[in-house]
Write an enzyme that holds these catalytic residues in place. Structure first.
Site, PDB file in Angstrom:
ATOM      1  N   GLU A 298      20.384 108.032-106.381  1.00 28.64           N
ATOM      2  CA  GLU A 298      20.421 109.482-106.252  1.00 28.64           C
ATOM      3  C   GLU A 298      19.559 109.946-105.069  1.00 28.64           C
ATOM      4  OE1 GLU A 298      21.670 112.237-107.200  1.00 28.64           O
ATOM      5  OE2 GLU A 298      23.131 111.574-108.678  1.00 28.64           O
ATOM      6  N   VAL A 299      19.280 111.235-105.062  1.00 27.86           N
ATOM      7  CA  VAL A 299      18.540 111.822-103.957  1.00 27.86           C
ATOM      8  C   VAL A 299      17.099 111.319-103.928  1.00 27.86           C
ATOM      9  CG1 VAL A 299      17.848 113.875-105.283  1.00 27.86           C
ATOM     10  CG2 VAL A 299      17.962 114.000-102.784  1.00 27.86           C
ATOM     11  N   THR A 300      16.578 111.105-102.730  1.00 24.21           N
ATOM     12  CA  THR A 300      15.166 110.795-102.571  1.00 24.21           C
ATOM     13  C   THR A 300      14.662 111.416-101.267  1.00 24.21           C
ATOM     14  OG1 THR A 300      13.482 109.057-102.785  1.00 24.21           O
ATOM     15  CG2 THR A 300      15.321 108.600-101.312  1.00 24.21           C
ATOM     16  N   TYR A 301      13.345 111.395-101.118  1.00 25.31           N
ATOM     17  CA  TYR A 301      12.679 111.957 -99.940  1.00 25.31           C
ATOM     18  C   TYR A 301      12.072 110.827 -99.125  1.00 25.31           C
ATOM     19  CZ  TYR A 301       8.869 113.923 -97.171  1.00 25.31           C
ATOM     20  OH  TYR A 301       8.009 114.232 -96.143  1.00 25.31           O
ATOM     21  N   HIS A 302      12.183 110.928 -97.801  1.00 26.61           N
ATOM     22  CA  HIS A 302      11.471 110.046 -96.888  1.00 26.61           C
ATOM     23  C   HIS A 302      10.657 110.903 -95.932  1.00 26.61           C
ATOM     24  CE1 HIS A 302      13.733 106.667 -98.343  1.00 26.61           C
ATOM     25  NE2 HIS A 302      14.880 107.159 -97.919  1.00 26.61           N
TER      26      HIS A 302
ATOM     27  N   ALA B 259      10.601 103.601-104.613  1.00 25.66           N
ATOM     28  CA  ALA B 259      12.022 103.765-104.933  1.00 25.66           C
ATOM     29  C   ALA B 259      12.827 102.685-104.218  1.00 25.66           C
ATOM     30  CB  ALA B 259      12.502 105.150-104.504  1.00 25.66           C
TER      31      ALA B 259
ATOM     32  N   GLY C 181      17.225  99.604 -98.728  1.00 23.83           N
ATOM     33  CA  GLY C 181      16.077  98.847 -99.193  1.00 23.83           C
ATOM     34  C   GLY C 181      15.150  99.644-100.069  1.00 23.83           C
TER      35      GLY C 181
ATOM     36  N   ALA D  90      11.356 102.224-100.483  1.00 20.10           N
ATOM     37  CA  ALA D  90      10.444 103.203 -99.887  1.00 20.10           C
ATOM     38  C   ALA D  90       9.188 103.267-100.746  1.00 20.10           C
ATOM     39  CB  ALA D  90      11.101 104.573 -99.804  1.00 20.10           C
TER      40      ALA D  90
ATOM     41  N   CYS E 204      15.298 110.567-107.394  1.00 21.58           N
ATOM     42  CA  CYS E 204      16.198 109.531-107.922  1.00 21.58           C
ATOM     43  C   CYS E 204      16.969 110.002-109.150  1.00 21.58           C
ATOM     44  CB  CYS E 204      15.429 108.248-108.241  1.00 21.58           C
ATOM     45  SG  CYS E 204      14.581 107.554-106.802  1.00 21.58           S
TER      46      CYS E 204
END
Length: 226
Positions: free
Chosen positions: A80-84, A145, A158, A160, A176
């Site tokens: 799902e969505v994640t932040y970097h 994640a 990969g 994070a 996530c």
């Protein structure tokens, strides 16, 4: 992240905005030479961005899209969505699981988790897994994640790891897609930790868990993690 798919297609080992890039070394003939070319680990920090997996919707983005302070990018990974963003160590392994390792996605995910668990242990933090959830946790807080894609058993995307990440940026999402679980960052537990410390520990445990005898660092790759 189309550059990653192009790198896989070309057996490449460079990427934009890399902190580091390393590949397996120490063998120079036959199948071993092909493995040396394929087993690569790209390490970087992204500019602030939200990424979506292939099947993600925007339901887990809490802020209206037009009010987000950074871009939203659709990727080809699972999850799902994640932040970097800055202070987060992102690792993109490019491995041929069928040729050189184990052609088993479950094994690959669990091994990535073990790489991070071992690296955090070296930094004085006891981390572990949560049943039914991919990633690495310290207590109830998720520090790492994982979202991957495998094409013909060659890995892309990969993990994070939040090292010195501004966790306020996670307020825009349900990370996530897991509700009721908080994210954490290593610097909350080890005040003086730097991304370079996590990078070195991660590289060492990656080599150990995936059976890579030595790393060769391309001379052209920058080494900007601090």
């Amino acid at each position: 992240l189309a550059w990653q798919e192009r790198a896989v297609a070309a057996h490449g080992r460079h990427a934009p905005r890399t902190d580091d890039a390393r590949r397996a070394g120490g063998v120079d003939e036959g199948a071993g030479a092909d493995r040396a070319m394929r087993d690569s680990l790209i390490l970087l920090q992204h500019e602030p961005v939200l990424t979506l997996g292939t099947a993600s919707t925007v339901d887990n983005i809490l802020t209206p899209l037009e009010r987000l302070p950074f871009d939203v990018v659709r990727t080809t990974r699972g999850g799902e969505v994640t932040y970097h963003g800055p202070g987060q160590l992102v690792a993109y392994p490019i491995l041929d699981l069928q040729q050189s390792h184990t052609a088993d996605l479950h094994w690959y995910l669990r091994t990535l988790e073990q790489v991070v668990i071992g690296a955090l242990g070296d930094l004085g933090v006891r981390a572990g897994r949560v049943d039914g959830l991919t990633g690495v946790w310290v207590g109830e807080r998720k520090l790492c994640a994982i979202g991957v894609k495998v094409s013909r058993w060659v890995t892309m995307h990969g993990l994070a790891l939040n090292v010195r990440t501004d966790l306020a940026d996670f307020r825009h999402i349900v990370p996530c897609g897991v509700r009721g679980r908080a994210v954490g960052s290593l610097h909350e537990l080890v005040a003086d930790v730097q991304v370079a410390h996590a990078r070195d520990a991660l590289v060492a445990h990656f080599a150990r868990e995936f059976g890579i005898a030595a790393w060769e660092q391309p001379g052209a790759a920058s080494n900007r993690a601090r």
